[in-house]
Structure formats: structure tokens, C-alpha cells
Design a protein around this motif. Structure first.
Motif, PDB file in Angstrom:
ATOM      1  N   PRO A  55      24.795   9.554 -54.257  1.00  0.00           N
ATOM      2  CA  PRO A  55      25.571   8.650 -55.288  1.00  0.00           C
ATOM      3  C   PRO A  55      26.785   9.017 -55.725  1.00  0.00           C
ATOM      4  CG  PRO A  55      23.160   8.563 -55.455  1.00  0.00           C
ATOM      5  CD  PRO A  55      23.382   9.637 -54.470  1.00  0.00           C
ATOM      6  N   GLY A  56      26.632  10.412 -56.083  1.00  0.00           N
ATOM      7  CA  GLY A  56      27.957  11.405 -56.810  1.00  0.00           C
ATOM      8  C   GLY A  56      29.159  11.278 -55.756  1.00  0.00           C
ATOM      9  N   VAL A  57      28.998  11.503 -54.569  1.00  0.00           N
ATOM     10  CA  VAL A  57      29.974  11.555 -53.620  1.00  0.00           C
ATOM     11  C   VAL A  57      30.374  10.200 -53.046  1.00  0.00           C
ATOM     12  CG1 VAL A  57      30.469  12.358 -51.042  1.00  0.00           C
ATOM     13  CG2 VAL A  57      28.839  13.847 -52.624  1.00  0.00           C
ATOM     14  N   LEU A  58      29.297   9.174 -53.293  1.00  0.00           N
ATOM     15  CA  LEU A  58      29.855   7.777 -53.015  1.00  0.00           C
ATOM     16  C   LEU A  58      30.787   7.306 -53.945  1.00  0.00           C
ATOM     17  CD1 LEU A  58      29.240   5.310 -51.118  1.00  0.00           C
ATOM     18  CD2 LEU A  58      27.429   4.877 -52.999  1.00  0.00           C
ATOM     19  N   LEU A  59      30.530   7.447 -55.328  1.00  0.00           N
ATOM     20  CA  LEU A  59      31.437   7.085 -56.250  1.00  0.00           C
ATOM     21  C   LEU A  59      32.744   7.648 -55.982  1.00  0.00           C
ATOM     22  CD1 LEU A  59      29.210   7.621 -59.322  1.00  0.00           C
ATOM     23  CD2 LEU A  59      30.007   5.290 -58.505  1.00  0.00           C
ATOM     24  N   GLN A  60      32.768   9.143 -55.667  1.00  0.00           N
ATOM     25  CA  GLN A  60      34.257   9.741 -55.344  1.00  0.00           C
ATOM     26  C   GLN A  60      35.095   9.024 -54.389  1.00  0.00           C
ATOM     27  OE1 GLN A  60      33.581  13.932 -54.516  1.00  0.00           O
ATOM     28  NE2 GLN A  60      35.636  13.754 -53.601  1.00  0.00           N
ATOM     29  N   THR A  61      34.168   8.627 -53.104  1.00  0.00           N
ATOM     30  CA  THR A  61      34.677   8.132 -52.185  1.00  0.00           C
ATOM     31  C   THR A  61      35.425   6.748 -52.241  1.00  0.00           C
ATOM     32  OG1 THR A  61      33.304   9.412 -50.829  1.00  0.00           O
ATOM     33  CG2 THR A  61      34.481   7.650 -49.577  1.00  0.00           C
ATOM     34  N   VAL A  62      34.301   5.740 -52.720  1.00  0.00           N
ATOM     35  CA  VAL A  62      34.769   4.325 -52.739  1.00  0.00           C
ATOM     36  C   VAL A  62      34.507   3.545 -54.167  1.00  0.00           C
ATOM     37  CG1 VAL A  62      34.559   3.919 -50.243  1.00  0.00           C
ATOM     38  CG2 VAL A  62      32.371   3.762 -51.818  1.00  0.00           C
ATOM     39  N   GLY A  63      34.497   4.530 -55.240  1.00  0.00           N
ATOM     40  CA  GLY A  63      33.958   4.137 -56.729  1.00  0.00           C
ATOM     41  C   GLY A  63      35.371   3.781 -57.353  1.00  0.00           C
ATOM     42  N   SER A  64      35.383   4.244 -58.470  1.00  0.00           N
ATOM     43  CA  SER A  64      36.597   4.162 -59.321  1.00  0.00           C
ATOM     44  C   SER A  64      36.059   4.879 -60.864  1.00  0.00           C
ATOM     45  CB  SER A  64      36.906   2.873 -59.620  1.00  0.00           C
ATOM     46  OG  SER A  64      35.942   2.018 -60.201  1.00  0.00           O
ATOM     47  N   PRO A  65      36.981   5.251 -61.755  1.00  0.00           N
ATOM     48  CA  PRO A  65      36.770   5.636 -62.953  1.00  0.00           C
ATOM     49  C   PRO A  65      35.741   5.080 -63.726  1.00  0.00           C
ATOM     50  CG  PRO A  65      39.060   6.264 -62.580  1.00  0.00           C
ATOM     51  CD  PRO A  65      38.492   5.375 -61.338  1.00  0.00           C
ATOM     52  N   ASP A  66      36.087   3.691 -63.723  1.00  0.00           N
ATOM     53  CA  ASP A  66      35.208   2.628 -64.363  1.00  0.00           C
ATOM     54  C   ASP A  66      33.933   2.521 -63.961  1.00  0.00           C
ATOM     55  OD1 ASP A  66      37.166   1.561 -62.838  1.00  0.00           O
ATOM     56  OD2 ASP A  66      35.991  -0.386 -63.163  1.00  0.00           O
ATOM     57  N   THR A  67      33.832   2.518 -62.595  1.00  0.00           N
ATOM     58  CA  THR A  67      32.340   2.276 -62.296  1.00  0.00           C
ATOM     59  C   THR A  67      31.527   3.501 -62.368  1.00  0.00           C
ATOM     60  OG1 THR A  67      33.111   2.664 -59.747  1.00  0.00           O
ATOM     61  CG2 THR A  67      32.908   0.415 -60.433  1.00  0.00           C
ATOM     62  N   ALA A  68      32.284   4.559 -62.067  1.00  0.00           N
ATOM     63  CA  ALA A  68      31.514   5.978 -62.429  1.00  0.00           C
ATOM     64  C   ALA A  68      31.006   6.229 -63.661  1.00  0.00           C
ATOM     65  CB  ALA A  68      32.297   7.189 -61.861  1.00  0.00           C
ATOM     66  N   ALA A  69      31.951   5.780 -64.723  1.00  0.00           N
ATOM     67  CA  ALA A  69      31.688   5.672 -66.187  1.00  0.00           C
ATOM     68  C   ALA A  69      30.474   4.902 -66.509  1.00  0.00           C
ATOM     69  CB  ALA A  69      32.859   5.371 -66.995  1.00  0.00           C
ATOM     70  N   ALA A  70      30.219   3.839 -65.838  1.00  0.00           N
ATOM     71  CA  ALA A  70      29.105   2.839 -66.099  1.00  0.00           C
ATOM     72  C   ALA A  70      28.088   3.222 -65.543  1.00  0.00           C
ATOM     73  CB  ALA A  70      29.645   1.408 -65.234  1.00  0.00           C
TER      74      ALA A  70
END
Length: 396
Positions: A247-262
Motif C-alpha cells: 500500500p505505501g509504495v502503491l500510493l507513492q507510485t500512482v497516488g497523490s499527496p491528498d489520497t495518501a493523507a486520506a
């Protein structure tokens, strides 16, 4: 020489997580004319009242006196592919409208007596100062800023590992702040041009779906824009496949700051035993990623309203979260969650009224037990009846 930053661990964000309390099953209650209470009969209102009571460690929840809508804002590099009808500077404009109280979500929140907190965690510069994507926005709104927008996930990572961890921790800090201030219920909203494209990518990667399975009309795009959006999600999902189980690497790869913050916000709120009502597809995507990292956290979340986005349907189905409302479309920024709040409050009021009626109802006195009856035993001629002296015989 240093070992570098510590890798992101979502379980640490949710440290102390426990399941909600399991309220006692309500007893049947006769109302006027002997009819059983409608709320205590199995149904959606009772489900909502039971969920709310469980998150508050009680059998019957008290009034929702303090609720807060948290809107996480961010720009997305993939928006440059014309996947949205919104203007490139639409995110900053929406944030300003929320702060000024002129955005529909701000008006709904005010009408419902809900506090509003806006955090621009990844908004591009909207003014001459270029302050970490914070131009022209109040300092309180930009205090959790991580970076100015995110990379185009169709061809590059959304952010660095350090930025991803910072965004998750920023969301966790926002949840901690609310819990420390005594907020009883949180509502999660989002604003950001290109946000539904990122959300669709996260859901497709987590559930191993194709782009056509998850892409909706988002901001109301036409067929040409839908095809561009689908192509962007397809390319982003290809990049995400190798890291879909992290999950953490997935957010880094195709997420965004706002989705990671969520994600950080949802996990920390669950750990702090503060329930959250989700809004649209972005919140559902973040919830899906968060629950993959920390299974069980989803018990603290409620889906506010179903939209037309297929990615939201798929994510909520996997999370086993049934939306309170089916609006068929979403305005974003927490409007669906705010609409569902009225139903949740109604469920709480009705459950409290039924509990009060049950407590006030007189306890019926137990009926007296009947006197035991002696069984008559047939007596043969010339024999003594049971208990009869031997000398006293029946006449022949």
C-alpha cells in the motif's frame, strides 16, 4: 552516513486499533396501539444506530453534538492529459470557495452545524509567492502541505517515498487533532482536478481490474475525454501492478499527496476510535488502500452516498460498506457525506427515543403460579385409597 528515512508502516499509523463495541441487541418495544417500534425492527436505520453506538462504546449513542468535515485538496499531474472538464487552476479556486464559505459543501456544512477544516496538502501555486502550492491561501489551510501537485501517474511516480510518508503522517495528524478536540464524527471530503483518475487507478490496481472496469465520467467528461482518461488509467495501472500489494509504495507510485493523507487520516481516526463518513470515489479508494494495509480498520467507516463512479462501487463492495444514500452522482468536497449525516442523526434520535421508552415502560408483575392439583387415583373395591387408614375400606 545515515540509513535514510524509516520506511512507511501503515500499521504504526493505526497503532492501538480495536474493533468497535458490540451493542446489545435491542429488545422488542410496543408503541402506540401495541405496534412494535419501526426502528427496532430489522432495517437500515437500526443498522446505522447500532454502528454509531458501537463506535461510541455504548449500547445507544447519544446526540451527535460535534461533527467535522475535513476536505483534503490536491492537484494531479495526470490532469494535463485533459481527463477533466475542470480548469487546471480549479483546485485552488475550490479551496478558496470552501474557505470563504461560498462552496456548496461549505453551505451544507453550515446548515447542518458541521465544522469545516480544509487542508491543501498538494495544491499547486495559486499566487505569486509560490509557497509550497499555497499561494493566496490561509496559513491554516496550507500548514500540512507536502508538495505542489503530484506527478503524472500514467508515466511517473506521484511523489517520492519521503513525500508519501509525510502525506500519510499529515493526514494522521489531522485526525489526531480532531480527536484531541473532542470531535465525535468526522466526514471526509476531497477536491482536486484529476482526483477521480487517480482514485480509479488505485482501485483497479488493488482489485486487479482493467481500466474500463473502473473509469467513470468524473467531472462530467464527454466520450473523447473518457477515452483519454481510460488510456491514462490503463498506463498507470500497468505501472502499479508490481507494487499493488504494498500500500505505501502503491500510493507513492500512482497516488497523490491528498489520497495518501486520506489513508493516514482514516487509519488514525480508527485508531483514535473516531468514526468517519466517506464521501465519493476518492474516499472509497483511500479506504480500500488503508484497509489493505490494516485490515479491520474499515469497521470504523461508513459510506455516505453512492455515486455513478464504478470504481467507488467496486471499492465499497470489497470493503462491505453499504452506502447510506444512492444519489447517482456526486458533487465532491464532502457533499454526499453531509447528505448522509441527516439520516445518521435521525437513526440516533429514534434509537435514543426507543431506549428511553423501553426504560420507562412499567415492568409487568409476574402472574401467580397455580396451586398444584392432586391427581385422582382409581381405587379398587375393598382397597384403601392412598392416605386412607387401612381400616376404612370402600363399600362393596
Amino acid at each position: 552516513m545515515t540509513d535514510g528515512p524509516r520506511p512507511l508502516n501503515l500499521r504504526e499509523v493505526a497503532e492501538g486499533l480495536r474493533s468497535p463495541h458490540a451493542p446489545a441487541a435491542p429488545a422488542a418495544l410496543a408503541g402506540a396501539g401495541g405496534a412494535r417500534s419501526a426502528l427496532l425492527a430489522p432495517g437500515r436505520l437500526r443498522e446505522l444506530a447500532t454502528w454509531l453506538a458501537g463506535t461510541r462504546d455504548t449500547d445507544v449513542a447519544g446526540p451527535l453534538e460535534r461533527a467535522r468535515l475535513v476536505v483534503l485538496a490536491g492537484d494531479h499531474g495526470v490532469a494535463a492529459r485533459e481527463v477533466s472538464v475542470l480548469a487546471p487552476d480549479g483546485t485552488a479556486d475550490a479551496v478558496r470557495d470552501l474557505v470563504a464559505g461560498t462552496h456548496p459543501a461549505a453551505a451544507l456544512a453550515a446548515a447542518a452545524g458541521v465544522e469545516l477544516a480544509v487542508h491543501a496538502v498538494g495544491v499547486r501555486s495559486a499566487g505569486p509567492d509560490g509557497d509550497r502550492g499555497a499561494g493566496g491561501l490561509p496559513a491554516a489551510v496550507t500548514a500540512r502541505a507536502v508538495r505542489a501537485g503530484s506527478g503524472d501517474v500514467a508515466r511517473e511516480d506521484a511523489m517520492s517515498a519521503e513525500e508519501t510518508a509525510a502525506a500519510v503522517r499529515a493526514g494522521a495528524a489531522i485526525a489526531d487533532e480532531a480527536a484531541d478536540e473532542g470531535v465525535q464524527l468526522l466526514l471526509l471530503g476531497d477536491v482536486g482536478v484529476g482526483a477521480t483518475t487517480v482514485a480509479a487507478t488505485l482501485v483497479a490496481a488493488c482489485l486487479r481490474k482493467s481500466a474500463v472496469d473502473v473509469v467513470g465520467r468524473g467531472s462530467g467528461v464527454d466520450d473523447d475525454a473518457w477515452m483519454r482518461k481510460t488510456a491514462a488509467v490503463r498506463d498507470a495501472v500497468r505501472r502499479a501492478r508490481p507494487v499493488a500489494t504494498r500500500p505505501g509504495v502503491l500510493l507513492q507510485t500512482v497516488g497523490s499527496p491528498d489520497t495518501a493523507a486520506a489513508v493516514g487520516f482514516l487509519l488514525r481516526a480508527a485508531a483514535r476510535r473516531t468514526p468517519v463518513v466517506l464521501d465519493g470515489v476518492v474516499g472509497a479508494a483511500a479506504a480500500l488502500v488503508a484497509a489493505r494495509g490494516v485490515p479491520g480498520a474499515e469497521k470504523w467507516w461508513l459510506a455516505g452516498a453512492r455515486t455513478a463512479e464504478p470504481a467507488q462501487h467496486l471499492a465499497l463492495e470489497r470493503l462491505k460498506l453499504a452506502p447510506v444514500l444512492d444519489l447517482g452522482a456526486g458533487r465532491g468536497a464532502g457533499t454526499g457525506a453531509l447528505a448522509a449525516l441527516g439520516v445518521l442523526r435521525a437513526a440516533q434520535v429514534l434509537a435514543s427515543a426507543d431506549a428511553a421508552d423501553a426504560a420507562a415502560a412499567p415492568v409487568p408483575e409476574p402472574e401467580p403460579e397455580p396451586e398444584p392439583e392432586h391427581e385422582s387415583v382409581p381405587v379398587a373395591d375393598g382397597q384403601a385409597a392412598p392416605g386412607q387408614p387401612e381400616g376404612e375400606r370402600t363399600a362393596g
